[in-house]
Design a protein around this motif. Structure first.
Motif, PDB file in Angstrom:
ATOM      1  N   ILE A  57      47.119 -84.030  57.507  1.00 58.89           N
ATOM      2  CA  ILE A  57      47.295 -83.082  58.604  1.00 58.89           C
ATOM      3  C   ILE A  57      48.096 -81.914  58.044  1.00 58.89           C
ATOM      4  N   VAL A  58      47.479 -80.722  58.023  1.00 59.30           N
ATOM      5  CA  VAL A  58      48.144 -79.575  57.401  1.00 59.30           C
ATOM      6  C   VAL A  58      48.688 -78.595  58.435  1.00 59.30           C
ATOM      7  N   LEU A  59      48.347 -78.809  59.702  1.00 56.33           N
ATOM      8  CA  LEU A  59      48.837 -77.903  60.747  1.00 56.33           C
ATOM      9  C   LEU A  59      48.817 -78.635  62.071  1.00 56.33           C
ATOM     10  N   GLU A  60      49.874 -78.464  62.852  1.00 61.13           N
ATOM     11  CA  GLU A  60      49.939 -79.070  64.183  1.00 61.13           C
ATOM     12  C   GLU A  60      50.392 -78.036  65.183  1.00 61.13           C
ATOM     13  N   LEU A  61      49.681 -77.910  66.295  1.00 62.76           N
ATOM     14  CA  LEU A  61      50.072 -76.989  67.363  1.00 62.76           C
ATOM     15  C   LEU A  61      50.069 -77.743  68.681  1.00 62.76           C
ATOM     16  N   GLY A  62      50.990 -77.365  69.560  1.00 62.32           N
ATOM     17  CA  GLY A  62      51.007 -78.013  70.875  1.00 62.32           C
ATOM     18  C   GLY A  62      51.456 -77.040  71.943  1.00 62.32           C
ATOM     19  N   GLY A  63      51.240 -77.417  73.184  1.00 62.89           N
ATOM     20  CA  GLY A  63      51.750 -76.696  74.355  1.00 62.89           C
ATOM     21  C   GLY A  63      51.405 -75.225  74.364  1.00 62.89           C
ATOM     22  N   GLU A  64      52.429 -74.406  74.670  1.00 67.94           N
ATOM     23  CA  GLU A  64      52.230 -72.965  74.845  1.00 67.94           C
ATOM     24  C   GLU A  64      51.703 -72.318  73.560  1.00 67.94           C
ATOM     25  N   LYS A  65      52.228 -72.778  72.435  1.00 69.88           N
ATOM     26  CA  LYS A  65      51.824 -72.208  71.140  1.00 69.88           C
ATOM     27  C   LYS A  65      50.316 -72.387  70.936  1.00 69.88           C
ATOM     28  N   LYS A  66      49.814 -73.540  71.292  1.00 67.82           N
ATOM     29  CA  LYS A  66      48.380 -73.801  71.138  1.00 67.82           C
ATOM     30  C   LYS A  66      47.569 -72.884  72.049  1.00 67.82           C
ATOM     31  N   ARG A  67      47.999 -72.788  73.303  1.00 67.89           N
ATOM     32  CA  ARG A  67      47.243 -71.978  74.276  1.00 67.89           C
ATOM     33  C   ARG A  67      47.212 -70.501  73.894  1.00 67.89           C
ATOM     34  N   SER A  68      48.310 -70.034  73.292  1.00 60.97           N
ATOM     35  CA  SER A  68      48.395 -68.598  73.020  1.00 60.97           C
ATOM     36  C   SER A  68      47.812 -68.214  71.661  1.00 60.97           C
ATOM     37  N   THR A  69      47.485 -69.202  70.859  1.00 62.40           N
ATOM     38  CA  THR A  69      46.948 -68.901  69.529  1.00 62.40           C
ATOM     39  C   THR A  69      45.499 -68.430  69.634  1.00 62.40           C
ATOM     40  N   LYS A  70      45.178 -67.379  68.902  1.00 63.03           N
ATOM     41  CA  LYS A  70      43.797 -66.871  68.896  1.00 63.03           C
ATOM     42  C   LYS A  70      43.108 -67.328  67.607  1.00 63.03           C
ATOM     43  N   VAL A  71      41.785 -67.307  67.641  1.00 59.16           N
ATOM     44  CA  VAL A  71      41.016 -67.811  66.494  1.00 59.16           C
ATOM     45  C   VAL A  71      41.419 -67.144  65.171  1.00 59.16           C
ATOM     46  N   PRO A  72      41.517 -65.792  65.118  1.00 56.04           N
ATOM     47  CA  PRO A  72      41.864 -65.174  63.823  1.00 56.04           C
ATOM     48  C   PRO A  72      43.230 -65.640  63.312  1.00 56.04           C
ATOM     49  N   GLU A  73      44.166 -65.845  64.272  1.00 55.71           N
ATOM     50  CA  GLU A  73      45.497 -66.309  63.898  1.00 55.71           C
ATOM     51  C   GLU A  73      45.429 -67.719  63.294  1.00 55.71           C
ATOM     52  N   LEU A  74      44.583 -68.548  63.895  1.00 53.43           N
ATOM     53  CA  LEU A  74      44.396 -69.915  63.396  1.00 53.43           C
ATOM     54  C   LEU A  74      43.842 -69.877  61.972  1.00 53.43           C
ATOM     55  N   VAL A  75      42.867 -68.996  61.762  1.00 49.36           N
ATOM     56  CA  VAL A  75      42.259 -68.857  60.426  1.00 49.36           C
ATOM     57  C   VAL A  75      43.324 -68.443  59.422  1.00 49.36           C
ATOM     58  N   SER A  76      44.195 -67.494  59.831  1.00 50.27           N
ATOM     59  CA  SER A  76      45.190 -67.027  58.869  1.00 50.27           C
ATOM     60  C   SER A  76      46.264 -68.099  58.637  1.00 50.27           C
ATOM     61  N   LEU A  77      46.534 -68.913  59.668  1.00 47.95           N
ATOM     62  CA  LEU A  77      47.470 -70.032  59.467  1.00 47.95           C
ATOM     63  C   LEU A  77      46.942 -70.991  58.408  1.00 47.95           C
ATOM     64  N   PHE A  78      45.642 -71.224  58.443  1.00 48.90           N
ATOM     65  CA  PHE A  78      45.031 -72.096  57.431  1.00 48.90           C
ATOM     66  C   PHE A  78      45.177 -71.471  56.054  1.00 48.90           C
ATOM     67  N   SER A  79      44.892 -70.175  55.997  1.00 45.45           N
ATOM     68  CA  SER A  79      44.941 -69.485  54.706  1.00 45.45           C
ATOM     69  C   SER A  79      46.333 -69.587  54.105  1.00 45.45           C
ATOM     70  N   HIS A  80      47.361 -69.483  54.977  1.00 46.00           N
ATOM     71  CA  HIS A  80      48.730 -69.613  54.504  1.00 46.00           C
ATOM     72  C   HIS A  80      48.981 -70.951  53.826  1.00 46.00           C
ATOM     73  N   ARG A  81      48.170 -71.897  54.218  1.00 44.39           N
ATOM     74  CA  ARG A  81      48.331 -73.217  53.599  1.00 44.39           C
ATOM     75  C   ARG A  81      47.432 -73.363  52.378  1.00 44.39           C
ATOM     76  N   HIS A  82      47.062 -72.217  51.824  1.00 40.02           N
ATOM     77  CA  HIS A  82      46.313 -72.178  50.563  1.00 40.02           C
ATOM     78  C   HIS A  82      44.961 -72.862  50.655  1.00 40.02           C
ATOM     79  N   ILE A  83      44.337 -72.732  51.798  1.00 36.80           N
ATOM     80  CA  ILE A  83      42.994 -73.253  51.940  1.00 36.80           C
ATOM     81  C   ILE A  83      42.063 -72.047  52.031  1.00 36.80           C
ATOM     82  N   ALA A  84      41.145 -71.978  51.121  1.00 34.26           N
ATOM     83  CA  ALA A  84      40.237 -70.831  51.116  1.00 34.26           C
ATOM     84  C   ALA A  84      39.356 -70.853  52.359  1.00 34.26           C
ATOM     85  N   ASP A  85      39.058 -69.668  52.913  1.00 35.27           N
ATOM     86  CA  ASP A  85      38.227 -69.571  54.111  1.00 35.27           C
ATOM     87  C   ASP A  85      36.888 -70.289  53.937  1.00 35.27           C
ATOM     88  N   ASP A  86      36.324 -70.112  52.728  1.00 38.00           N
ATOM     89  CA  ASP A  86      34.997 -70.683  52.541  1.00 38.00           C
ATOM     90  C   ASP A  86      35.029 -72.207  52.439  1.00 38.00           C
TER      91      ASP A  86
END
Ligand SMILES: Nc1ncnc2c1ncn2[C@@H]1O[C@H](COP(=O)(O)OP(=O)(O)OP(=O)(O)O)[C@@H](O)[C@H]1O
Ligand SMILES: [Mg+2]
Length: 262
Positions: free
Chosen positions: A225-254
């Motif tokens: 599990i490389v990322l966990e979101l809950g409650g308000e943070k989950k509801r307010s997160t947008k797709v592009p933000e989620l993608v960039s959160l993944f990228s921060h964890r050194h996972i390539a988009d592709d």
């Protein structure tokens, strides 16, 4: 309700060892609705298999309501765990009618179909189908094979909730549907989960859906599990933000192979 402690699952593939789950810790409370996203091969389906009892993990523990069920076989957990997979054909008995499928799924009618399908029962089934808005309540005597994929998945979700399990496991159960039906089945699932207070894990590749549904979200990658979101943070997160959160964890988009479109 559901606790995973250091769950590892290692498969032998020829000479190689595949680490499908590399130490998963997760605690779900009753009524939690967790969406699970992650790249192909991240270990999502394996995780559901471990919870369902189809796999005994290489190490770690699975607890349901504090009871260690790590080595309890799947059939002995089946009453407590409902499972819906991607293929709409797999959840229903195709030659049985809608009413018979619902009767089979319903805990209260395990005796015989003849007993189960009283007029009162048929009325009850019509009542659970009506809110789907698909007209299935008027087709109780149609065999399930006549239904479209979306209609079948709606029936499968209805059956899963009639069986009243404690835990519902959904493995990309909307992935084979067109976007409109996928959204509809997603909303239907959430409505059922809210009404019944089921503890739910839902694997999806659709990030929009992962954010919209449920109260918690995890992202898996290479068995962790490389990322966990809950409650308000989950509801307010947008797709592009989620993608960039993944990228921060050194996972390539592709590597993600996630659907970012709604
Ligand atoms: N029985 C098995 N034997 C060997 N390897 C396996 C077995 N089951 C799964 N794996 C491997 O474990 C890893 C995790 O697989 P899993 O099916 O859990 O991924 P997933 O996250 O569900 O992917 P997808 O999004 O493609 O469904 C993959 O590398 C897969 O090939
Ligand atoms: Mg999978």
């Amino acid at each position: 309700m559901l606790t995973l402690e250091g769950v590892r699952q290692v498969f032998r593939s020829g000479q190689d060892l595949v680490v499908a789950l590399a130490g998963i810790d997760l605690v779900l409370d009753r009524g939690d609705f967790l969406t699970v996203i992650g790249s192909n091969g991240a270990g999502k389906t394996t995780l559901l298999h471990v919870i369902a009892g189809n796999l005994i993990p290489t190490s770690g523990r699975v607890l349901i309501d504090g009871e260690d069920v790590t080595a309890t076989p799947a059939h002995r957990r089946a009453r407590r765990i409902g499972r819906i997979v991607q293929d709409p054909l797999s959840g229903t008995a195709p030659t049985m009618t809608i009413a018979e499928n619902l009767a089979l799924a319903s805990k209260r009618s395990k005796r015989s179909l003849a007993v189960a399908l009283t007029r009162r029962r048929r009325r009850e089934f019509a009542e659970v189908l009506r809110p789907l808005g698909m007209g299935l309540e008027r087709r109780l005597d149609d065999p399930a094979f006549l239904l479209s994929g979306g209609e079948r998945q709606a029936l499968t979700v209805t059956m899963a909730t009639l069986a009243r399990p404690d835990i519902l496991l959904l493995d990309e159960h909307t992935a084979a549907l067109d976007p409109a039906n996928a959204r509809r089945i997603g909303e239907l699932t959430e409505a059922f989960v809210e009404r019944t207070g089921l503890t739910t894990l839902m694997v999806t590749h659709n990030m929009e859906q992962a954010i919209a549904l449920g109260n918690r979200l995890v992202m898996m990658h290479k068995g962790r599990i490389v990322l966990e979101l809950g409650g308000e943070k989950k509801r307010s997160t947008k797709v592009p933000e989620l993608v960039s959160l993944f990228s921060h964890r050194h996972i390539a988009d592709d590597e993600l192979l996630l659907e970012t479109a709604p």
